[in-house]
Structure formats: C-alpha cells, structure tokens
Design a protein around this motif. Structure first.
Motif, PDB file in Angstrom:
ATOM      1  N   SER A   9      -4.497 -10.679  12.881  1.00 49.82           N
ATOM      2  CA  SER A   9      -5.110  -9.761  11.929  1.00 49.82           C
ATOM      3  C   SER A   9      -4.123  -8.635  11.623  1.00 49.82           C
ATOM      4  O   SER A   9      -3.352  -8.214  12.470  1.00 49.82           O
ATOM      5  CB  SER A   9      -6.432  -9.233  12.451  1.00 49.82           C
ATOM      6  N   GLY A  10      -4.091  -8.219  10.366  1.00 51.21           N
ATOM      7  CA  GLY A  10      -3.129  -7.216   9.932  1.00 51.21           C
ATOM      8  C   GLY A  10      -1.891  -7.823   9.301  1.00 51.21           C
ATOM      9  O   GLY A  10      -0.993  -7.110   8.880  1.00 51.21           O
ATOM     10  N   CYS A  11      -1.845  -9.161   9.182  1.00 53.74           N
ATOM     11  CA  CYS A  11      -0.625  -9.760   8.637  1.00 53.74           C
ATOM     12  C   CYS A  11      -0.673  -9.846   7.119  1.00 53.74           C
ATOM     13  O   CYS A  11       0.262 -10.300   6.488  1.00 53.74           O
ATOM     14  CB  CYS A  11      -0.387 -11.136   9.242  1.00 53.74           C
ATOM     15  N   GLY A  12      -1.777  -9.405   6.519  1.00 52.49           N
ATOM     16  CA  GLY A  12      -1.792  -9.335   5.055  1.00 52.49           C
ATOM     17  C   GLY A  12      -2.642 -10.383   4.372  1.00 52.49           C
ATOM     18  O   GLY A  12      -2.548 -10.562   3.158  1.00 52.49           O
ATOM     19  N   LYS A  13      -3.484 -11.097   5.105  1.00 50.86           N
ATOM     20  CA  LYS A  13      -4.284 -12.162   4.491  1.00 50.86           C
ATOM     21  C   LYS A  13      -5.274 -11.595   3.472  1.00 50.86           C
ATOM     22  O   LYS A  13      -5.321 -12.040   2.324  1.00 50.86           O
ATOM     23  CB  LYS A  13      -5.060 -12.937   5.582  1.00 50.86           C
ATOM     24  N   SER A  14      -6.045 -10.610   3.905  1.00 42.00           N
ATOM     25  CA  SER A  14      -7.028 -10.041   2.981  1.00 42.00           C
ATOM     26  C   SER A  14      -6.336  -9.425   1.777  1.00 42.00           C
ATOM     27  O   SER A  14      -6.808  -9.542   0.643  1.00 42.00           O
ATOM     28  CB  SER A  14      -7.862  -8.971   3.672  1.00 42.00           C
ATOM     29  N   THR A  15      -5.205  -8.777   2.035  1.00 40.60           N
ATOM     30  CA  THR A  15      -4.464  -8.176   0.929  1.00 40.60           C
ATOM     31  C   THR A  15      -4.073  -9.245  -0.084  1.00 40.60           C
ATOM     32  O   THR A  15      -4.198  -9.040  -1.293  1.00 40.60           O
ATOM     33  CB  THR A  15      -3.215  -7.473   1.470  1.00 40.60           C
TER      34      THR A  15
ATOM     35  N   PRO B 213      -7.730  -2.230  -2.761  1.00 41.33           N
ATOM     36  CA  PRO B 213      -8.262  -0.868  -2.610  1.00 41.33           C
ATOM     37  C   PRO B 213      -7.187   0.180  -2.872  1.00 41.33           C
ATOM     38  O   PRO B 213      -5.997  -0.131  -2.853  1.00 41.33           O
ATOM     39  CB  PRO B 213      -8.725  -0.831  -1.152  1.00 41.33           C
TER      40      PRO B 213
ATOM     41  N   TYR C 239       0.859  -1.186   0.000  1.00 38.34           N
ATOM     42  CA  TYR C 239       0.000   0.000   0.000  1.00 38.34           C
ATOM     43  C   TYR C 239       0.888   1.227   0.000  1.00 38.34           C
ATOM     44  O   TYR C 239       1.901   1.251   0.698  1.00 38.34           O
ATOM     45  CB  TYR C 239      -0.898   0.029   1.237  1.00 38.34           C
TER      46      TYR C 239
ATOM     47  N   LEU D 104       3.525   0.414   2.734  1.00 34.73           N
ATOM     48  CA  LEU D 104       3.185  -0.630   3.690  1.00 34.73           C
ATOM     49  C   LEU D 104       3.319  -1.975   2.990  1.00 34.73           C
ATOM     50  O   LEU D 104       2.566  -2.270   2.069  1.00 34.73           O
ATOM     51  CB  LEU D 104       1.723  -0.420   4.094  1.00 34.73           C
TER      52      LEU D 104
HETATM   53  N1  LIG Z   1      -6.798   0.216   1.956  1.00 28.20           N
HETATM   54  C1  LIG Z   1      -5.685   0.165   2.710  1.00 28.20           C
HETATM   55  N2  LIG Z   1      -4.843   1.224   2.726  1.00 28.20           N
HETATM   56  C2  LIG Z   1      -3.715   1.206   3.469  1.00 28.20           C
HETATM   57  N3  LIG Z   1      -3.348   0.189   4.213  1.00 28.20           N
HETATM   58  C3  LIG Z   1      -4.129  -0.910   4.238  1.00 28.20           C
HETATM   59  C4  LIG Z   1      -5.348  -0.960   3.495  1.00 28.20           C
HETATM   60  N4  LIG Z   1      -5.940  -2.157   3.714  1.00 28.20           N
HETATM   61  C5  LIG Z   1      -5.115  -2.822   4.580  1.00 28.20           C
HETATM   62  N5  LIG Z   1      -4.030  -2.083   4.885  1.00 28.20           N
HETATM   63  C6  LIG Z   1      -2.923  -2.469   5.749  1.00 28.20           C
HETATM   64  O1  LIG Z   1      -2.325  -3.617   5.241  1.00 28.20           O
HETATM   65  C7  LIG Z   1      -1.966  -4.512   6.281  1.00 28.20           C
HETATM   66  C8  LIG Z   1      -2.590  -5.859   6.015  1.00 28.20           C
HETATM   67  O2  LIG Z   1      -3.981  -5.745   6.093  1.00 28.20           O
HETATM   68  P1  LIG Z   1      -4.955  -6.963   5.770  1.00 28.20           P
HETATM   69  O3  LIG Z   1      -4.525  -7.564   4.491  1.00 28.20           O
HETATM   70  O4  LIG Z   1      -6.328  -6.455   5.848  1.00 28.20           O
HETATM   71  O5  LIG Z   1      -4.657  -7.934   6.962  1.00 28.20           O
HETATM   72  P2  LIG Z   1      -5.529  -9.150   7.506  1.00 28.20           P
HETATM   73  O6  LIG Z   1      -6.573  -9.457   6.494  1.00 28.20           O
HETATM   74  O7  LIG Z   1      -4.545 -10.214   7.702  1.00 28.20           O
HETATM   75  O8  LIG Z   1      -6.119  -8.717   8.778  1.00 28.20           O
HETATM   76  C9  LIG Z   1      -2.456  -3.918   7.563  1.00 28.20           C
HETATM   77  O9  LIG Z   1      -1.352  -3.306   8.216  1.00 28.20           O
HETATM   78  C10 LIG Z   1      -3.428  -2.857   7.121  1.00 28.20           C
HETATM   79  O10 LIG Z   1      -3.369  -1.751   7.993  1.00 28.20           O
END
Ligand SMILES: Nc1ncnc2c1ncn2[C@@H]1O[C@H](COP(=O)(O)OP(=O)(O)O)[C@@H](O)[C@H]1O
Ligand SMILES: [Mg+2]
Lengths: 351, 469, 318
Positions: free
Chosen positions: C43-49, C59, C13, C21
C-alpha cells in the motif's frame, strides 16, 4: 420512526435533568435571598387580606394592636409554610422547586407590567413574545444567510469569498454584539436618522398601528443581530461542508455524474446538516447572552431589557424568574435543534 | 497529536501571517498596559467613581484629535499645574507671583476658566490678585480677593479656594476695563469673562463678538502675604475647553483615558487568568474522564452534558448578585462556566492518545495511572491547551465586559464594560457622544482579536491538515 | 485491439511547500477487451492514484503530469474536462472506489444514489432510472427492498455490491476495482470476487483490479502488473508471474504470501519499507531493499521484454 422516538425521549430526559439542576442551582445560589422573597410575599398577602376585611379591622381600636395581630398572623403563616427551616431542608427544597417549575415566582419589588400587575409571572409572560419574535426572526435570518454563504465559500475553497468569510467571522466574533448595537444606534439613528433609536414603539400595544410600529422599531436590532451573528455560522458551515467535500463519497458522487451544485447543496450540505445543527445549538448558548444584552441596548421591550431593569433596581424576584425562563427558552431552542438533527440524519431517524 | 516541541511549533506558527499580526497586537496591548501603570496615577484610577475628583475636567468633551477629523479648531481643555514662581519682599509684605504662560490658537472661546489656589496662613489674611496679560499687551485685572480673617494668634492653617470665571466681581472688573480702554459702558451682567479675555479688542468684545485673539497669554496671580510662616502651597489654572486629551471625557467629567488605559492590564489579566484556569481544569477533567473510562467516565460526561446545557449569562447574573461583584469573584464565576467545553474535547484527544501503542507499552510496564496521565498524556495536550487558552481569552474578556455592561461590574475598578455601561445609561449613542461608546469597544475588540488571531495560528500550526484549506 | 493503452503516465501530488510526491511515475500497460489485469503492490505504491488518474479524479494537490491514455484507440488526454465527463467518465470507465464504507452518501437512499448516474449521465426520467436500478440490484444479487434503505443500514458486503451495481449501471468498457475486498470478512470477500468474475464474463468488460493482496489477483486476473514506488516493475500473464517470478520484488511478495499457491514454507516478509515517493532512491527504486542488488542498480534499470506480453525492469536481466 422508532429510532427518532427513542432519540427524542433521551433528549427530553436530558432536558428535564438540566432543568432540575438549573432550579436547584438557582435555589442554592439565592438560598437566603429566596427566603426573603417568599417571606415578603407572605407578609404582603397576609396584610392585604386582613386590611381588606373591614369587619376584622373594625374590631381593633388601637392601630398598634392591629399591627401586632397582623405580625402574629404572618408569623403563623411563615411557620406553617416551614419557612423557619433553613432553605436547604428537603421539604423546603421541594416546595421551592415546585413553585419555580410552575412559574410561580411571587411578586416583584418595583417593576410593574403594562397592566400594572406586580406578578412576576405576568410581567415575564408579557415580555416573552417580543423576545421570541426578535430572536426567532434573527435566528432564521442568520441560519439562511449563514448556510448559503458558508456553502458558497466551501464550494470555492481558497477563493476571495472564502477568505472574506473567514475574516468576517473572526472580526464579528471579536466584537461584543451589544457594542455593535450601540454603534448601530450612533450611525443609523443619530447620524443618518434612518431608524428610531429606541426600539420600543411610542404607542400603546392596544393601538391597531402597533404591529407595524413594532416591526419598524425592530428593524435595527434585527439587522444588527443577524449581520453580526451570521459570520460565525457561515464559518462553521463552511468548515463542515469543506470537510465533507473531501470525503470519498463526494468523489464517487462526482464520478457518477452528479452536477457540482447538487453535490454541494445536496450531498455535502445534507450530510453536514446534523453537525451543523448540533454545533449551532451550542453556538446559540454563546450568542444567547449577548443577544439578551443587545435587547437592553436597543430598549427592545423583551426579556433582555427586563433583565437590565431588574438588575438596575435589584428586583430579585424578577431576576430569579428571568433566570429560569431564559434557561427554559434556551433549552427549548436546543431541543428544537435536536429534533431537527433527528429529522436530518437518517442514521438517527431510521436505525 | 504526535510529539511536538516548542521550536517546531514556533516554526509552524511563524509561517502564519495572521498569527504574527495577533502577536504584534498582543505586544501592543502589553505595552499599553505598562504605559497605563507607569503613567496614569493609580490615585486618579481609584477616584474613578468619585465625582469631586473630576471637577476640573470638561463635561462630555470629545478627544483633542477630533479637531483634525472635523477640521474645527475647538479649544483644548487645559489644566495648568506648573506656574513660573517669583518672590519679592517689600518691608513686611512678601509677594509671591504665580504666572501661567500658554498659547491660545483656537477658533472658539474657552467654555470657562478656574483658578485654584491653596495657602497657609496664621495671622492677617493674605490678598490674592489675578490678572491676565494678552497677546496685544492689554493687561486686565480680573479679581482681587482676601482670604477670610483668622483670630489673632491662631495656628497657621491651610486654606483652599478658587476664582471662577463666573464670579460677579470678575465681571465688574472687566466692565471697568472695557470702559477705560474701549470707552464702551456695559453692565457687568453683559460681560462674559471667558470670552472677553480672549477676544480681539473692540466695542463688542464683552460678548466676544470681535472674534478670538490668538497668541500667547499669561495669567498672573499675585499673593500678598503678611505673616512670617505664611506661604502659597500650590495653585492651578484650568482653561475649560471643548475637546480633551486622547480619549475625551464623559458626562461625569471623567477623563476617559484613565479608564481606558487602566482597562488594558485589567482586561488582559482577567482574560488570561480565567482562560488558563478554565482550560487547565477542563483538560484535567477531560483527561481523567477519558483515561479512566468506565462508570466514572460515564458519570463525568453526563455531568459535563448538563453543565454544557446551562446558559451562562443568567447564572453569572445570579452569582454576581448573590455572592458578590469583586473582580476576583467575577473571574471565579467565569472559570466556573469556562472549563466545560474544553473538557469534552480534551477527553476525545485523551482517548486518542491513550490508544497510541507507546501508552499501552507504558501501561504494560505497570506504570500507575496517575503517572501515565501526568507524565505521558497531559504533556501531549500542552499545545492543544495553548490554542484553547488563546481562544478562551476573548470569551472571558467579552463575558466580563457583558456583565459589567449590564451593571454587575466591580464598582471599585472601572473596566471597559463599565465605561460602556455608563455610556448606555447616559444615552451616549443616542446623543452622538461617539467617543464615549467607541473607544472602550474598540479596545475590547482589539484585545479579543489579538487572541483570536493567535489562537487561529496556533490551531493551524497544530493541525497541519487544515492548512490546505 | 487493446481496450485501454496507457503510456508513460505520470501523476504527482504537489503538497504546499514540499517536493512533489511521484505517486505514479511512468506507468505503461495495455489492457485487452474482456480481460482483467491485476495491479499488485504494497500500500502506498500508487495503485489508487493510478485508478483515480485514469478517471481524472485525483484529489486536490494531485495532477497528471504527462503520458498518453487511449481508450479503443481514442486519445483521452486530448479531451477537455467537460468532454471527458460527458463521454468517458462512468460511461466508458467506471470505478469501485477503495473503502466501500465511505463511498455512498449517508443521507440519500440507495435507490436515489443508484438512479443518479442514469438520470444525470443518460438523462433518463426518474421512474425509468428506478426500474433500471432495481434490475442492477438483481444483477449483483440484492433484492429491491434495499432501494429505500440508507447506507448505514447495510452490511459492508451489501454496500460493496451496491457500488458494483452502480459502477456497472452504464455498462462501461472498463471497470477499475480498487481494493474491492479489503475490510470485508473472508466469506464475503470470496462472494464479491465471484460476483466480479461472473459479471466480467456476462458483460464482457475489462477489469483493472488494484490490490495489495496477491490472493485476490490470483482469483481473477488474466495478467498481473507488479507495482513498486510508483512504477510497474514486472508485468506478465498471471500464471507465469506466479510460477516464474523474475523481479526480486515480485519474488519477495510471493515469499511473503506463500500460501496462495499451496506453498508450505513459512512467510518471509520483505525487509525494510517502501521509499519516500518525494525523494526515491536513484536508479532502481527497490535497490535499498533488494537482496540481489548489483552496482549497476544505481542506474535506472532497463525495461526487458521477455517474450510477448512479459516485461521486467531489472538489471539482472538486462
Ligand atoms: N490526496 C493526497 N495528497 C497527497 N499525497 C497523497 C494523496 N493521496 C495519496 N497520496 C500519496 O501518494 C502515494 C500513493 O498513494 P495511493 O495511490 O493511495 O497508494 P495505494 O493505493 O497503492 O495504497 C502515497 O505515498 C500517498 O501518501
Ligand atoms: Mg489504495
């Protein structure tokens, strides 16, 4: 449809409460002068009644005797109507409230209607349709322009169009609408001579050419109100739609193949419709005053100009009537917005 | 709504160009206010609605700089107050000379002129002789008049009078001058003094047909005084022009710069004080409602809903009509309608803060709710309040302008709205008197723009989420 | 052959005026057809990403930096956005998004939204799409009465079922399920997991299950990838990961949730908090929280293959 009905009933109750407060406030603010209005009206009525009665007048030889008789009659009526009580006595309060609610505002001091009537109700009802015509059309124009431009800006967030919408909204909200009206007259009527300077058509309402003349004279105020008004709407719509475009369900819709246009104008705009309608209903209250003043600038023969005249002449009964009627119109438009809200939002409609 | 500090807020604010522009605009308006208060006498401002104060000014004259725009060289209106004074004595007569030097470089003739003087005398009446000396060296006698006689031995008293360009004696003198010098005989009726004095020499100079003679002129007034204590108190020369000052004049000959300059501090103080008051009230209302919750919250919010639904303008009109129209009252009315919107948002923000863990902790420690509200919740709302104040200022300024425009302004203090009211009444727009309608509106727009821009930047500094957009 | 192969995928990001990031930072794995793989991590380790990157739906400040993604041998990275949308998205890879509550448009009926992928991606006429949608609803255990309802009238579990039906409507090869059970109550969680298991068998799709909840992966994952701070730190067959965790982080995770395998010990949480992804620790990213850190951990840990299908990135094994 139960949800919508319940919702509407709640809105109607709220509106009634506001109306009641409005009436009470009007009475409280005008307390003493309202009494004066009423007494004056009684005086005029009684005098006219007695003087028309030739037989009765004939009985008096001395005009001074007649005058005394009239005075005593007036006194009697004033007392019988309880006007000797202060305005805040409950009985009086109720009577006045009833009068106002039935649009019975008495007689004007100076202003006359087109038919020569001095009944405030008649005078106001004469001007009302023209205000509704001008602002109804303007509001429609503003809504269409605002929503289309706003959604387009949200779709291309950060683009030149987007920045232009923001800039235009800030600028157009910093100018008083009525002042832009003056400038419009200066530019389009005085310098370029495209539009007439006075929005009142120079012919009588009974003339068959009147509707066309009215439309032609309406053009300049209409364009001014719409062009200055739509900037703020576009900005509101843009922000709401841009906010919704960030939502998860938009990503999901995109993922499942909904085309971008349908996402913006379907999913996003429809979801934004309820807040758009609410915010805009509130924004109406802001522009309402400015729009009324604008009527006076263009000499558009509606409620706003009537206000201007009544204030200039200190015609208190007309002012009171206008306060009530314009509040009523305003509340009605907010109510229409509320109904639209209910129609747009399935969470209200069903549920 | 996390913790904030003025420094971090400023750091964020600085990054927004719009905000800096707004700040610059605001500084400019402040400077203008200082200039207004320092340079425009309060007296001429107080005299705004007194027609006799403005007789020396031209009627409906555009601003002087209009010459640059239009390319015309219309004469500027001149009010000359500082003559060169000389005294001489010849036996029992004292002669006081007031000479006005000015250059006249315009393409058109002045509209008229006027010489005003003020004398003090007791015994035999003084004589006044007015003459003009032109760039071509020609000296014209304009008028020779005597002050009215006074009874022998009466006290010395002041006497004010004036010589107008329309005086018949002036025309007679000029007709004689024309006959002597050019040899043309014209009846006095055929002379227009304001033209002939400024015209090139020639047969048709009586009507100004020979064109304007540009150059340095001197108007000289000689006062012949016969008494011991007699004296000339003051004099002034007004050369009536077609353009005037930085903002022009209106139909009532008022110098618009007075109203427009003084309008600045007035508008700013109306806007700022109304905004601060209404936002403070709104926040207090919202925070109390949100924090206390329950029945009180319900009641307060119902009230707020009702207040929100009342359209402001009709009620402002009623209040102004029935209670009074002084500026202070006006500000009170605006506050009355200003707090409502703020309260609603303040309540929701207060609810958010209230839910924060540390507030719960403070509550558990048994702090009284008043303390929590004022020590813990209210300070967090300060940045929010600042953004709101900035955005409420334009609303207040424009509302006052609107009320003044429809004729409900404070009659003792001209505001921009009132100037526009007069402009509307006199049909300024329809008659093309653009300067009358333009400048007050531009000032209004600039003032509200300054605050809108500052509010926008503050809002962005406070809601970093919005920054991406 | 593997259905999906990901190599050294990086998705960052780029917030305005801030360092990037590194949410997904060099992730590699292979997913076999018909099998399911769990991705676990705080949570926050990048799974959704990771999931969104695979669908190319990151996004706004997010972008894929580098890496290779192959689906059935086809290189997806070489596809243009238009091609990817036409060929892959939702047809080959679909996703159940995190937060079922907000995944459906509030202003359209369920039926309308279910039909959309069929209408827009397959070009079916509305009527056919509706019929298919009703069948899809049956498949996930809902009846057709729901078609004309709005999302707000449905419970969380029902919405999640609708999402599953929508994601499977085009019969994709791979379903990414991002936290499919979070925010649902326990009974409904179990029902949804059973439904996913059942559908995987019946439709023979591969599932990528992204979750912070070890309990959830233990239910259906054949293989597990443990993610920490944007990286996969350990990867292996599900039972081996549970019975014989190698990476100190994996051990920590298991110790924090001992009850999953019938353990009786008290849960012991991992101390500290995940690193700032804009500025992660040098070397092993877990080092600041690791109880068994050694000096070599200051350098990037080696990727150690432990038998086929088993990998760990840790100096303890290198
Ligand atoms: N739209 C975004 N803009 C900036 N940073 C993001 C965005 N979405 C997620 N992040 C950051 O990316 C990192 C991974 O997020 P995410 O993939 O949602 O983790 P998880 O799904 O494992 O909880 C987190 O540090 C989050 O703050
Ligand atoms: Mg996630």
């Amino acid at each position: 449809m139960m949800g919508l009905m319940g919702f509407l009933i709640r809105r109607v109750l709220n509106m009634a409460a506001v109306l009641l407060v409005t009436v009470l406030l009007t009475i409280a603010i005008l307390g003493p002068s309202a009494d004066a209005i009423l007494k004056r009206a009684i005086e005029q009525e009684t005098r006219a009644e007695i003087l028309q009665n030739k037989e009765l007048v004939g009985k008096f030889k001395d005009p001074r005797e007649l005058e005394d008789y009239v005075k005593s009659q007036i006194q009697g009526k004033v007392a019988s109507m309880g006007l000797n009580d202060p305005w805040y006595s409950p009985r009086r309060l109720w009577a006045i409230a009833m009068k106002v609610m039935t649009l019975d505002f008495g007689q004007s001091y100076y202003i006359r209607g087109y038919g020569g009537s001095s009944n405030v109700k008649d005078i106001i009802l004469e001007s009302l349709p023209r205000t509704v015509l001008l602002f109804g059309t303007a509001t429609l124009l503003i809504a269409v322009l605002g929503i289309l431009v706003g959604a387009a800006a949200a779709r291309r967030a950060g683009s030149i169009l987007d920045k232009a919408v923001l800039g235009y909204a800030v600028l157009s909200n910093s100018f008083p609408l009525w002042w832009i009206g003056m400038l419009a007259i200066l530019v389009f009527s005085y310098t370029l001579r495209i539009f007439p300077a006075r929005a009142t058509p120079p012919i009588l309402p009974s003339d068959p050419a009147y509707p066309m003349a009215l439309l032609y004279h309406m053009a300049l105020p209409l364009l001014t109100i719409a062009l200055i008004g739509f900037g703020g709407w576009a900005y509101i719509v843009r922000n709401l739609v841009a906010g919704i475009l960030q939502e998860d369900f938009i990503t999901v819709a995109k993922a499942r193949g909904v085309p971008e246009r349908k996402i913006v104008y379907g999913h996003a705009l429809r979801s934004a419709a309820p807040p758009i309608v609410t915010i805009i209903a509130l924004a109406l209250s802001g522009s309402f005053g400015g729009a009324m003043i604008t009527e006076a600038v263009f000499d558009w023969p509606g409620l706003g100009r009537l206000y201007w005249e009544a204030i200039g002449l200190l015609d208190v009964p007309v002012i009171v009537g206008l306060t009530y009627v314009s509040t009523l119109i305003f509340l009605l438009s907010v109510f229409i917005a509320d109904v639209l809200y209910g129609v747009f939002d399935p969470r209200v409609r069903v549920g | 709504m996390s913790a904030w500090s003025p420094r971090s807020l400023w750091a964020e604010y600085k990054r927004c160009k719009v905000g800096l522009a707004g700040l610059a605009l605001f500084a400019m308006l402040l400077a203008l206010s200082v200039i207004a208060i320092a340079s425009v006498p309060l007296d001429s401002y107080r005299q705004w609605n007194n027609p006799s104060h403005w007789t020396e000014y031209p009627r409906a004259a555009p601003p002087a700089w209009a010459n640059y725009v239009t390319g015309l060289k219309l004469p500027e209106h001149m009010v000359l107050r500082n003559p060169t004074v000389r005294q001489s004595a010849a036996g029992w007569v004292r002669v006081v000379t007031h000479t006005y030097y000015f250059s006249f470089l315009y393409e058109a003739f002045p509209d008229d002129f006027l010489f005003k003087f003020s004398l003090i005398y007791g015994g035999s009446p003084p004589l006044v002789e007015l003459s003009a000396e032109r760039p071509d060296g020609l000296r014209m006698l304009l008028a020779r008049i005597a002050a009215p006689p006074r009874p022998e031995g009466s006290e010395a008293r002041a006497y004010n009078s004036a010589i107008f360009s329309t005086d018949v004696s002036l025309k007679v003198n000029l007709a004689n001058c024309l006959a002597d010098r050019v040899g043309v005989i014209v009846s006095p009726d055929g002379i227009s003094p304001e033209r002939m004095i400024f015209a090139k020499e020639g047969p048709s100079m009586a009507e100004g047909g020979t064109g304007v003679l540009k150059g340095d002129y001197a108007f000289q007034a000689r006062f012949f005084l016969f008494g011991e204590g007699d004296d000339v108190l003051s004099s002034r020369l007004v050369i009536g022009g077609k353009v005037f000052g930085p903002f022009g004049t209106d139909d009532l000959r008022r110098d618009l710069s007075v109203g427009i300059l003084w309008g600045t501090p007035i508008a700013l103080s109306i806007g700022v004080s109304v905004a601060i008051l209404s936002v403070s009230i709104g926040i207090a209302y919202g925070v109390i409602s949100g924090y206390c919750g329950g029945r009180l919250d319900e009641l307060m919010m119902r009230l707020n809903d009702v207040a929100y639904a009342i359209p402001a303008l009709p009620f402002l009109i009623l209040l102004a009509l029935s209670l009074g129209r002084s500026l202070l009252y006006m500000m009170a009315y605006l506050v009355l309608f200003g707090w409502v919107g703020v309260a609603k948002v303040a309540r929701s923000v207060a609810l958010q803060i209230k839910a924060a863990p540390y507030i719960e902790a403070v509550e558990l420690l048994g702090a009284p709710s008043r303390r929590i509200i004022f020590r813990h919740i209210a300070p967090q709302l300060i940045p929010y309040a600042m953004a709101n104040i900035a955005l409420s200022v334009p609303a207040a300024i424009l509302a006052e302008a609107g009320l003044s425009f429809i004729g409900l302004g404070d009659p003792t203090m001209p505001t921009w709205g009132q100037i526009l009211h007069d402009a509307q009444i006199h049909g300024a727009a329809i008659r093309g008197l653009w300067w009358w309608a333009l400048s007050p509106g531009v000032m209004l727009a600039l003032s509200s723009l300054a605050f809108v821009m500052m509010g926008y930047a503050l809002d962005r500094a406070l809601n970093p989420k919005m920054r991406g957009a | 052959m593997e259905a999906l192969a990901v190599e050294e995928l990086r998705a960052y990001y780029f917030p305005a005026d801030k360092p990037p990031l590194r949410a997904v930072d060099g992730v590699s794995f292979e997913l076999k057809g018909g099998l399911s793989m769990g991705f676990v991590g705080e949570s926050g380790c990048g799974k959704s990403t990771l999931g969104l990157a695979l669908l190319r739906l990151l996004p706004s400040p997010g972008r894929i930096i580098s890496g290779a993604v192959r689906l059935n041998g086809v290189d997806l990275m070489s596809l243009s956005e238009g091609e990817f949308d036409r060929i892959v998205r939702w047809k080959r890879i679909s996703m159940i998004f995190q937060g079922a509550m907000n995944a459906l448009s509030p202003v359209y009926t369920i039926g309308h939204q279910l039909s959309e992928p069929l209408v827009y991606r397959l070009g079916l006429p509305k009527r056919d799409a509706r019929e298919l949608s009703i069948k899809a609803l049956w498949e996930v255990g809902l009846d057709e009465g729901i078609m004309d309802r709005y999302p707000h009238e449905l419970s969380g579990g029902m919405k999640q079922r609708v999402m599953i039906a929508m994601a499977l409507a085009l019969r994709p090869d791979i379903l990414i399920a991002d936290e499919p059970t979070t925010a649902l109550d326990v009974v409904v969680q179990a029902q949804i997991l059973n439904l996913l298991k059942d559908l995987r068998e019946r439709l023979s799709i591969s599932i990528m299950l992204l979750t912070h909840d070890l309990g959830v992966v233990s239910e259906i994952a054949d293989a597990i990838a443990v993610m920490y701070a944007g990286e996969i730190v350990e990867l292996g067959p599900s039972d081996l990961i549970f019975s014989d965790p190698k990476h100190p982080y994996t051990r920590g995770l298991l110790a924090a949730a001992p009850r999953i395998r019938g353990g009786k010990s008290k849960p012991t949480p991992i101390l500290g908090s995940p690193p700032d992804l804009a500025n992660p620790p040098k070397g092993c990213r877990f080092r600041p929280r690791c109880l068994t850190a050694i000096p070599s951990c200051e350098r990037a840990p080696p990727t150690v293959e432990l038998g086929s299908n088993r990998m760990v990135r840790c100096w303890l094994y290198g």
